[in-house]
Write a protein that holds these residues in place. Sequence first.
Motif, PDB file in Angstrom:
ATOM      1  N   LEU B 272       7.596   5.933  -8.809  1.00  0.00           N
ATOM      2  CA  LEU B 272       6.436   5.331  -8.038  1.00  0.00           C
ATOM      3  C   LEU B 272       6.737   5.106  -6.260  1.00  0.00           C
ATOM      4  CD1 LEU B 272       4.586   2.043  -9.290  1.00  0.00           C
ATOM      5  CD2 LEU B 272       3.751   4.699  -8.857  1.00  0.00           C
ATOM      6  N   GLY B 273       9.326   5.680  -6.244  1.00  0.00           N
ATOM      7  CA  GLY B 273       9.458   5.137  -4.951  1.00  0.00           C
ATOM      8  C   GLY B 273      10.094   4.226  -4.642  1.00  0.00           C
ATOM      9  N   LEU B 274       9.924   3.041  -5.889  1.00  0.00           N
ATOM     10  CA  LEU B 274      11.078   1.768  -5.511  1.00  0.00           C
ATOM     11  C   LEU B 274      11.639   1.017  -6.198  1.00  0.00           C
ATOM     12  CD1 LEU B 274       6.945  -0.065  -7.186  1.00  0.00           C
ATOM     13  CD2 LEU B 274       8.087  -0.375  -5.065  1.00  0.00           C
ATOM     14  N   VAL B 280      10.776   0.646   4.029  1.00  0.00           N
ATOM     15  CA  VAL B 280      10.128   1.111   5.064  1.00  0.00           C
ATOM     16  C   VAL B 280       8.778   0.389   5.797  1.00  0.00           C
ATOM     17  CG1 VAL B 280       9.067   3.102   2.512  1.00  0.00           C
ATOM     18  CG2 VAL B 280       8.664   0.173   2.322  1.00  0.00           C
ATOM     19  N   ARG B 281       8.268   0.023   6.022  1.00  0.00           N
ATOM     20  CA  ARG B 281       7.248  -0.473   6.525  1.00  0.00           C
ATOM     21  C   ARG B 281       6.108  -1.274   6.562  1.00  0.00           C
ATOM     22  NH1 ARG B 281       9.367  -2.558  11.414  1.00  0.00           N
ATOM     23  NH2 ARG B 281       7.773  -3.043  12.799  1.00  0.00           N
ATOM     24  N   VAL B 282       5.964  -2.263   5.754  1.00  0.00           N
ATOM     25  CA  VAL B 282       5.509  -3.194   5.227  1.00  0.00           C
ATOM     26  C   VAL B 282       4.625  -4.295   6.343  1.00  0.00           C
ATOM     27  CG1 VAL B 282       4.577  -4.119   3.517  1.00  0.00           C
ATOM     28  CG2 VAL B 282       6.396  -2.881   3.515  1.00  0.00           C
ATOM     29  N   LYS B 283       3.353  -4.000   6.720  1.00  0.00           N
ATOM     30  CA  LYS B 283       3.081  -4.584   7.554  1.00  0.00           C
ATOM     31  C   LYS B 283       3.607  -5.104   8.242  1.00  0.00           C
ATOM     32  CE  LYS B 283      -1.360  -5.550   4.769  1.00  0.00           C
ATOM     33  NZ  LYS B 283      -1.675  -6.346   4.108  1.00  0.00           N
ATOM     34  N   VAL B 285       7.327  -5.557   8.599  1.00  0.00           N
ATOM     35  CA  VAL B 285       8.323  -5.488   8.394  1.00  0.00           C
ATOM     36  C   VAL B 285       8.782  -4.523   8.027  1.00  0.00           C
ATOM     37  CG1 VAL B 285       8.460  -8.178   9.166  1.00  0.00           C
ATOM     38  CG2 VAL B 285       7.839  -7.065   6.580  1.00  0.00           C
ATOM     39  N   ASP B 286      10.210  -3.705   8.158  1.00  0.00           N
ATOM     40  CA  ASP B 286      10.910  -3.489   7.267  1.00  0.00           C
ATOM     41  C   ASP B 286      11.914  -3.919   5.975  1.00  0.00           C
ATOM     42  OD1 ASP B 286      10.119  -1.107   9.164  1.00  0.00           O
ATOM     43  OD2 ASP B 286      11.559  -1.703  10.689  1.00  0.00           O
ATOM     44  N   VAL B 287      11.082  -3.005   4.978  1.00  0.00           N
ATOM     45  CA  VAL B 287      11.991  -3.392   3.244  1.00  0.00           C
ATOM     46  C   VAL B 287      12.579  -2.663   2.711  1.00  0.00           C
ATOM     47  CG1 VAL B 287      11.313  -6.185   3.686  1.00  0.00           C
ATOM     48  CG2 VAL B 287      10.063  -4.186   2.195  1.00  0.00           C
ATOM     49  N   ASP B 291      14.787  -3.905  -2.794  1.00  0.00           N
ATOM     50  CA  ASP B 291      15.703  -4.842  -2.965  1.00  0.00           C
ATOM     51  C   ASP B 291      14.180  -6.131  -3.069  1.00  0.00           C
ATOM     52  OD1 ASP B 291      18.136  -4.717  -1.643  1.00  0.00           O
ATOM     53  OD2 ASP B 291      17.514  -4.781   0.148  1.00  0.00           O
ATOM     54  N   VAL B 292      13.004  -5.136  -3.099  1.00  0.00           N
ATOM     55  CA  VAL B 292      12.022  -6.004  -2.976  1.00  0.00           C
ATOM     56  C   VAL B 292      11.662  -6.259  -4.504  1.00  0.00           C
ATOM     57  CG1 VAL B 292       9.196  -5.927  -2.904  1.00  0.00           C
ATOM     58  CG2 VAL B 292      10.457  -5.327  -1.174  1.00  0.00           C
ATOM     59  N   VAL B 293      12.582  -5.363  -5.270  1.00  0.00           N
ATOM     60  CA  VAL B 293      12.086  -5.531  -6.296  1.00  0.00           C
ATOM     61  C   VAL B 293      13.504  -6.524  -7.542  1.00  0.00           C
ATOM     62  CG1 VAL B 293      12.704  -4.182  -8.650  1.00  0.00           C
ATOM     63  CG2 VAL B 293      11.640  -2.894  -6.907  1.00  0.00           C
ATOM     64  N   ALA B 295      14.393  -8.821  -5.311  1.00  0.00           N
ATOM     65  CA  ALA B 295      13.905 -10.503  -5.339  1.00  0.00           C
ATOM     66  C   ALA B 295      12.591 -10.951  -6.313  1.00  0.00           C
ATOM     67  CB  ALA B 295      13.376 -10.249  -3.735  1.00  0.00           C
ATOM     68  N   VAL B 296      11.810  -9.892  -6.930  1.00  0.00           N
ATOM     69  CA  VAL B 296      10.969 -10.644  -7.139  1.00  0.00           C
ATOM     70  C   VAL B 296      11.606 -10.942  -9.042  1.00  0.00           C
ATOM     71  CG1 VAL B 296       8.760  -9.520  -6.144  1.00  0.00           C
ATOM     72  CG2 VAL B 296       9.816  -8.200  -8.224  1.00  0.00           C
TER      73      VAL B 296
END
Lengths: 401, 401
Positions: B272-274, B280-283, B285-287, B291-293, B295-296
């Motif tokens: 998936l590219g995660l 990447v630009r998400v609504k 903001v850039d994350v 780092d999201v993986v 963080a969850v």
Amino acid sequence: MRILAVGAGGVGSAAALIAARRDFFDLFVIADYDLGRAETAAAKTSDDRFVAAKIDASSAEAVAALCREHEITHVFNAVDPRFVMPVFDGAAAAGAHYLDMAMSLSKPHPVSPYEETGVKLGDEQFAVAGQWEAADRLALVGIGVEPGLSDIFAKYAAEHLFSRIDEIGVRDGANLVVEGYDFAPSFSVWTTIEECLNPPVIYERDRGWYTTEPFAEPEVFDFPGGIGPVECVHVEHEEVLLIPRWVEARKVTFKYGLGTEFIDVLKTLRKLGLDKTDPVRVKGVDVSPRDVVAAVLPDPATLGDRMTGKTCAGTWVTGTGKDGNPREVYLYHLVDNEWSMREYGAQAVVWQTAVNPIVALELLATGTWTGSGVLGPEAFDPVPFLDKLVEYGSPWELQER
Amino acid sequence: MRILAVGAGGVGSAAALIAARRDFFDLFVIADYDLGRAETAAAKTSDDRFVAAKIDASSAEAVAALCREHEITHVFNAVDPRFVMPVFDGAAAAGAHYLDMAMSLSKPHPVSPYEETGVKLGDEQFAVAGQWEAADRLALVGIGVEPGLSDIFAKYAAEHLFSRIDEIGVRDGANLVVEGYDFAPSFSVWTTIEECLNPPVIYERDRGWYTTEPFAEPEVFDFPGGIGPVECVHVEHEEVLLIPRWVEARKVTFKYGLGTEFIDVLKTLRKLGLDKTDPVRVKGVDVSPRDVVAAVLPDPATLGDRMTGKTCAGTWVTGTGKDGNPREVYLYHLVDNEWSMREYGAQAVVWQTAVNPIVALELLATGTWTGSGVLGPEAFDPVPFLDKLVEYGSPWELQER
């Protein structure tokens, strides 16, 4: 007939292109929160019956105001299911008829989410059916392909093929492949996560509606048209809520041919919590994990020209035929992406969804279909719809199994 | 001996607690960019040889300045491998000896990433080995558990168990379970993604170092201590780069017992590219998706008291024994999380990593180990190290296979 289409995304834009070839309406306002997108969709039709507008679909007042401004007779809802209720309420407030392709959202049962239903798909809409009936206005809900054409197939089977129905199983599968990507969903991944991770709903006559675990009871369904066997699992879908209201059957199910790979991806997203929509804090910014998943994947609406293969929507029915013998049929509709891209510049899944509300609008415009209240597609005579689909160049088929 | 530990994370904090029970040093400065975290780690030792400091590990100047301020003789690097080079260079600039548990990072081959090595792990450090030797200073690289203890096992096998070695295969597996989570890695998920998705490196005497596809050649390795069979795959790891420099073997591999579930998760993240680190630009903001993986998922350093099970690090060796007969052994070190939590308040994986650099520092302090230049653990006599590990209450074992 004066139509307001709310949403100029993939389905809304394709619906405009399909409608442009028909003469049953006078005005087709295509509205989006992104006016540029609405203008592009309107311009592509090269037809001056099409007008672009800006709209905030989360506001029933805004929907009603736009209806009044253009003397709209029929609101066609083509936005994200999160906005079903404001668009539905806005149409009611303006005295317009209403059509959608997905119903108001469900909420899982607070205690037994994988056994009992909570708020079901469409419950909020059916709750006000009396008001629509009293106002002599029609809300035709779930008139895309699934729900929509699948429900019409179910009604056709009940009226013309069977004397007694055992199970009605909507089965959806495809062999679409997107070149150049390891993984590229052919439909909104946000919505796919939503519907696939919600508790799937099942109907049984003796038990009513109940739920089960996501991805329950995997089965391999052999799809026609060269698609072949695909792994299908229970998914929450409107058909299961709609069909039993008008069609007599012992059991109604919906299974989606996600395929093993997609099922594994969804299970992993759920396991890690990447399906969540509540924001998490990541190095000083707040983001919804599901939005991040959508952002890293390509936008399916833009992939039509890199896609090959077919998509199949259909209804599998078992029971006793009119002659008293056991019968098993699959009524289905195939769209080849190569055909839909060449004919309409629309990707197969999007086109297959968009054609059905336009056919329905035409049947309402001509008075072939009439009704009031909140009704599903199975409340109407299926034959003129199925004939019209053939006339639109996109025939359906019946497979004896 | 005056030690500067850079990094007060899980391993740095556990190392301080282990060192506090020993008397071979005079000062142990524990430094972190988060001073509060360093202060907590120092305070937990209840030992006034421990001093907290703030440091920016990305600055060689800052590392050198802190060394000079405290007349540091040995820098112990316990931060993220991204900061290996500034800490290593800072130690050199201040004339201190240096130890780390991971080497400078690799860069894939630009054309054939899954066949040929590009910049290898540790290449940047070995490139300046001459300068360390000329300055009569020691950089002891890769002295955690793997690399580290695993390399010492390899050297021990070569010197005491085998006359000719066929393959040295480092094999790491665990049966750790975290209560209350569907999925909770027991080690930094950011680092696990990094090492598992990089092209794995393999050494063969006749071919040199080469790379392969991530997750290549899965094998089920039967781990001792009740862990049992776990699916292991090739992973890029320092041992493969270090062992062949000092130990003669036909082949050297590293396989990590990720288990089928973790392997599937990593493959999905990559698909998936995660796994990507570029934002990447998400609504609006850039994350960074990786780092999201992270963080969850829960922070593995905080999960020790919800964890049960054991972790096993070891080196499997095949070849011809001293008696001329075929021999196959697995030299290993087991840590039971229940034991490490009770004894040190440290999670098993973290404790198992942290004990080794402290043992090595003690051997250097007493002059049992001496050397200069950039050396791996296999450049030293393994016996005093293995004896000291027993003395630290954490024995190793040998399994004939």
